[in-house]
Design a protein around this motif. Structure first.
Motif, PDB file in Angstrom:
ATOM      1  N   LEU A  21       0.822  -1.207   0.000  1.00  0.00           N
ATOM      2  CA  LEU A  21       0.000   0.000   0.000  1.00  0.00           C
ATOM      3  C   LEU A  21       0.856   1.257   0.000  1.00  0.00           C
ATOM      4  N   ASP A  22       1.988   1.203   0.654  1.00  0.00           N
ATOM      5  CA  ASP A  22       2.894   2.365   0.617  1.00  0.00           C
ATOM      6  C   ASP A  22       3.434   2.592  -0.793  1.00  0.00           C
ATOM      7  N   LYS A  23       3.705   1.512  -1.518  1.00  0.00           N
ATOM      8  CA  LYS A  23       4.137   1.642  -2.909  1.00  0.00           C
ATOM      9  C   LYS A  23       3.015   2.214  -3.776  1.00  0.00           C
ATOM     10  N   LEU A  24       1.791   1.818  -3.494  1.00  0.00           N
ATOM     11  CA  LEU A  24       0.659   2.350  -4.251  1.00  0.00           C
ATOM     12  C   LEU A  24       0.438   3.832  -3.951  1.00  0.00           C
ATOM     13  N   ARG A  33       0.735  13.736 -10.925  1.00  0.00           N
ATOM     14  CA  ARG A  33       1.607  14.660 -11.658  1.00  0.00           C
ATOM     15  C   ARG A  33       1.540  14.440 -13.164  1.00  0.00           C
ATOM     16  N   SER A  34       1.562  13.182 -13.590  1.00  0.00           N
ATOM     17  CA  SER A  34       1.671  12.898 -15.026  1.00  0.00           C
ATOM     18  C   SER A  34       0.329  12.652 -15.711  1.00  0.00           C
ATOM     19  N   HIS A  35      -0.655  12.100 -14.986  1.00  0.00           N
ATOM     20  CA  HIS A  35      -1.968  11.780 -15.572  1.00  0.00           C
ATOM     21  C   HIS A  35      -3.065  12.136 -14.578  1.00  0.00           C
ATOM     22  N   PRO A  36      -3.307  13.417 -14.391  1.00  0.00           N
ATOM     23  CA  PRO A  36      -4.259  13.840 -13.352  1.00  0.00           C
ATOM     24  C   PRO A  36      -5.701  13.402 -13.618  1.00  0.00           C
ATOM     25  N   THR A  37      -6.038  13.045 -14.846  1.00  0.00           N
ATOM     26  CA  THR A  37      -7.423  12.640 -15.136  1.00  0.00           C
ATOM     27  C   THR A  37      -7.643  11.135 -14.989  1.00  0.00           C
ATOM     28  N   LEU A  38      -6.580  10.381 -14.759  1.00  0.00           N
ATOM     29  CA  LEU A  38      -6.694   8.932 -14.611  1.00  0.00           C
ATOM     30  C   LEU A  38      -7.407   8.607 -13.291  1.00  0.00           C
ATOM     31  N   THR A  39      -8.473   7.821 -13.372  1.00  0.00           N
ATOM     32  CA  THR A  39      -9.216   7.440 -12.171  1.00  0.00           C
ATOM     33  C   THR A  39      -8.988   5.962 -11.867  1.00  0.00           C
ATOM     34  N   TRP A  40      -8.762   5.659 -10.593  1.00  0.00           N
ATOM     35  CA  TRP A  40      -8.525   4.272 -10.215  1.00  0.00           C
ATOM     36  C   TRP A  40      -8.946   4.013  -8.781  1.00  0.00           C
ATOM     37  N   GLU A  41      -8.983   2.761  -8.421  1.00  0.00           N
ATOM     38  CA  GLU A  41      -9.427   2.334  -7.101  1.00  0.00           C
ATOM     39  C   GLU A  41      -8.585   1.143  -6.662  1.00  0.00           C
ATOM     40  N   ILE A  42      -8.681   0.810  -5.380  1.00  0.00           N
ATOM     41  CA  ILE A  42      -7.984  -0.349  -4.824  1.00  0.00           C
ATOM     42  C   ILE A  42      -9.034  -1.277  -4.209  1.00  0.00           C
ATOM     43  N   ARG A  43      -8.994  -2.541  -4.588  1.00  0.00           N
ATOM     44  CA  ARG A  43      -9.871  -3.559  -4.026  1.00  0.00           C
ATOM     45  C   ARG A  43      -8.994  -4.616  -3.354  1.00  0.00           C
ATOM     46  N   ILE A  44      -9.113  -4.750  -2.045  1.00  0.00           N
ATOM     47  CA  ILE A  44      -8.338  -5.743  -1.310  1.00  0.00           C
ATOM     48  C   ILE A  44      -9.249  -6.924  -0.983  1.00  0.00           C
ATOM     49  N   ILE A  45      -8.839  -8.094  -1.410  1.00  0.00           N
ATOM     50  CA  ILE A  45      -9.625  -9.312  -1.178  1.00  0.00           C
ATOM     51  C   ILE A  45      -8.977 -10.072  -0.018  1.00  0.00           C
ATOM     52  N   ASN A  46      -9.647 -10.053   1.109  1.00  0.00           N
ATOM     53  CA  ASN A  46      -9.195 -10.781   2.291  1.00  0.00           C
ATOM     54  C   ASN A  46      -9.658 -12.232   2.152  1.00  0.00           C
ATOM     55  N   ASN A  47      -8.715 -13.104   1.800  1.00  0.00           N
ATOM     56  CA  ASN A  47      -9.068 -14.491   1.482  1.00  0.00           C
ATOM     57  C   ASN A  47      -9.053 -15.364   2.744  1.00  0.00           C
ATOM     58  N   ASN A  48     -10.029 -15.064   3.629  1.00  0.00           N
ATOM     59  CA  ASN A  48     -10.233 -15.883   4.826  1.00  0.00           C
ATOM     60  C   ASN A  48      -9.038 -15.845   5.766  1.00  0.00           C
ATOM     61  N   SER A  49      -8.459 -14.655   5.952  1.00  0.00           N
ATOM     62  CA  SER A  49      -7.294 -14.506   6.825  1.00  0.00           C
ATOM     63  C   SER A  49      -7.668 -14.717   8.283  1.00  0.00           C
ATOM     64  N   SER A  50      -6.708 -15.215   9.060  1.00  0.00           N
ATOM     65  CA  SER A  50      -6.926 -15.431  10.488  1.00  0.00           C
ATOM     66  C   SER A  50      -6.037 -14.535  11.345  1.00  0.00           C
ATOM     67  N   ASP A  51      -5.277 -13.646  10.715  1.00  0.00           N
ATOM     68  CA  ASP A  51      -4.429 -12.717  11.473  1.00  0.00           C
ATOM     69  C   ASP A  51      -5.098 -11.343  11.500  1.00  0.00           C
ATOM     70  N   GLY A  97      -5.572  -4.696 -12.398  1.00  0.00           N
ATOM     71  CA  GLY A  97      -4.189  -5.084 -12.184  1.00  0.00           C
ATOM     72  C   GLY A  97      -4.071  -5.889 -10.901  1.00  0.00           C
ATOM     73  N   PHE A  98      -3.615  -7.137 -11.013  1.00  0.00           N
ATOM     74  CA  PHE A  98      -3.509  -8.014  -9.849  1.00  0.00           C
ATOM     75  C   PHE A  98      -2.146  -7.878  -9.182  1.00  0.00           C
ATOM     76  N   LEU A  99      -2.170  -7.674  -7.886  1.00  0.00           N
ATOM     77  CA  LEU A  99      -0.963  -7.697  -7.070  1.00  0.00           C
ATOM     78  C   LEU A  99      -1.168  -8.680  -5.931  1.00  0.00           C
ATOM     79  N   ASP A 100      -0.178  -9.518  -5.676  1.00  0.00           N
ATOM     80  CA  ASP A 100      -0.187 -10.308  -4.456  1.00  0.00           C
ATOM     81  C   ASP A 100       0.313  -9.426  -3.318  1.00  0.00           C
ATOM     82  N   ASP A 101       0.155  -9.893  -2.095  1.00  0.00           N
ATOM     83  CA  ASP A 101       0.528  -9.040  -0.964  1.00  0.00           C
ATOM     84  C   ASP A 101       2.030  -8.979  -0.716  1.00  0.00           C
ATOM     85  N   ASP A 102       2.815  -9.585  -1.637  1.00  0.00           N
ATOM     86  CA  ASP A 102       4.271  -9.443  -1.574  1.00  0.00           C
ATOM     87  C   ASP A 102       4.826  -8.875  -2.880  1.00  0.00           C
TER      88      ASP A 102
END
Length: 326
Positions: A21-24, A33-51, A97-102
């Protein structure tokens, strides 16, 4: 609708998510700065975490910029395939765009992905450069098996993946067109991911194979770059052999996914004979190093598990033909 959705699938990622998230956040500042009109969102899928994954997500939601919202979704079915399907169904972006948590994206990752998608209207999916961020000292020769760790560097020139080569981008950093996924990929893939006692991998390749089979182009976009954090625990023999074995045992299904039903019987025979030949040649050349050298042992396990893949799947009742009809 927004232009782009970043989908982060995580399982027990409380310690890893903050770095992503810090990288994002850096992507957000660069995009302004470079593309001020670009719109985006973040969707985090918590896949049954226990922590404490959910608490970390909620903490970032409270301090995040309102123009790029963070949404949280809980997916109770364990497995990366289920998490990615959930992400696709919830995403509002034209591109996902898919990112794993690492996976740590470079600051221009989102902008580069969006521009590439606009320039390639027939693209259904594309991947980029995935570089290693080893947290320990990798064993000698790791480059021979680094693709199993989703470390992929396929050059600095864009190219289209061809169906006949069987080569496809990995799931780490993969960008897909939402419409292409929804119109091509079954809601339940045959391969679910490495869960419980079932360690079959390559669910990402299965999904992209379906997209390619539907006529969409699959591309390599070298302008996108992520770093894959590899902890020292993932450089140990037991982990690597299990990882390689799971990929090899799934290989028959991935191969058959790319073929029509009438092609599969003959292809099975050809693949089996070639796999047997490769296994014997490897043994003749490297038998003294098997179980002595880590990388050689992993290469042997890849060839061995590929050879037995169809029999393993059939024995488990995993008949690929039925899954492809769904």
């Amino acid at each position: 609708m927004v232009d782009f959705t970043v989908a982060i699938c995580t399982y027990n990622g409380a310690q890893r998510l903050p770095d992503v998230l810090d990288k994002l956040k850096a992507c957000l500042e660069s995009g302004r700065r470079s593309h001020p009109t670009l719109t985006w969102e973040i969707r985090i899928i918590n896949n049954n975490s226990s922590d404490e994954t959910q608490q970390v997500i909620e903490q970032y939601q409270t301090q995040w910029s309102s123009d790029v919202p963070i949404y949280s979704h809980f997916e109770p079915q364990q497995g990366l395939a289920f998490a990615r399907q959930c992400a696709v169904e919830q995403a509002q972006g034209e591109w996902i765009g898919f990112l794993d948590d690492d996976n740590l994206p470079s600051e221009n990752w989102i902008v580069s992905a969006h521009e590439f998608g606009r320039e390639h209207p027939q693209a259904g999916a594309f991947g980029g450069l995935v570089k290693a961020a080893f947290e320990g000292t990798p064993p000698p020769g790791i480059e021979r098996i680094q693709s199993f760790l989703a470390i992929v560097e396929r050059g600095n020139m864009a190219f289209q993946y061809q169906l006949k080569t069987g080569l496809l981008p990995p799931g780490a950093g993969l960008v897909v067109r939402k419409d292409a996924w929804l119109s091509s990929v079954p809601k339940q893939l045959f391969l679910k991911g490495r869960i419980g006692q079932v360690k079959l991998a390559s669910e990402d390749l299965e999904a992209v194979s379906f997209i390619q089979q539907k006529g969409w182009e699959i591309w390599h976009n070298p302008q996108m770059q992520i770093f894959h954090k590899i902890p020292e625990s993932r450089l140990q023999l037991d982990y690597l052999v299990t990882l390689v074995r799971g990929t090899g045992l799934a290989r028959h299904h991935i191969r058959m996914t790319r073929l029509t039903p009438w092609q599969r019987p003959l292809a099975f025979l050809i693949y089996f004979c070639n796999d047997l030949r490769c296994l014997l040649l490897f043994w003749l050349k490297h038998s003294s190093q098997i179980h002595q050298d880590l990388v050689t042992t992993c290469q042997w396990e890849w060839l061995r598990s590929s050879l037995v893949s169809p029999f393993y799947l059939w024995r488990q009742g995993a008949i690929y033909g039925e899954s492809l009809k769904k």
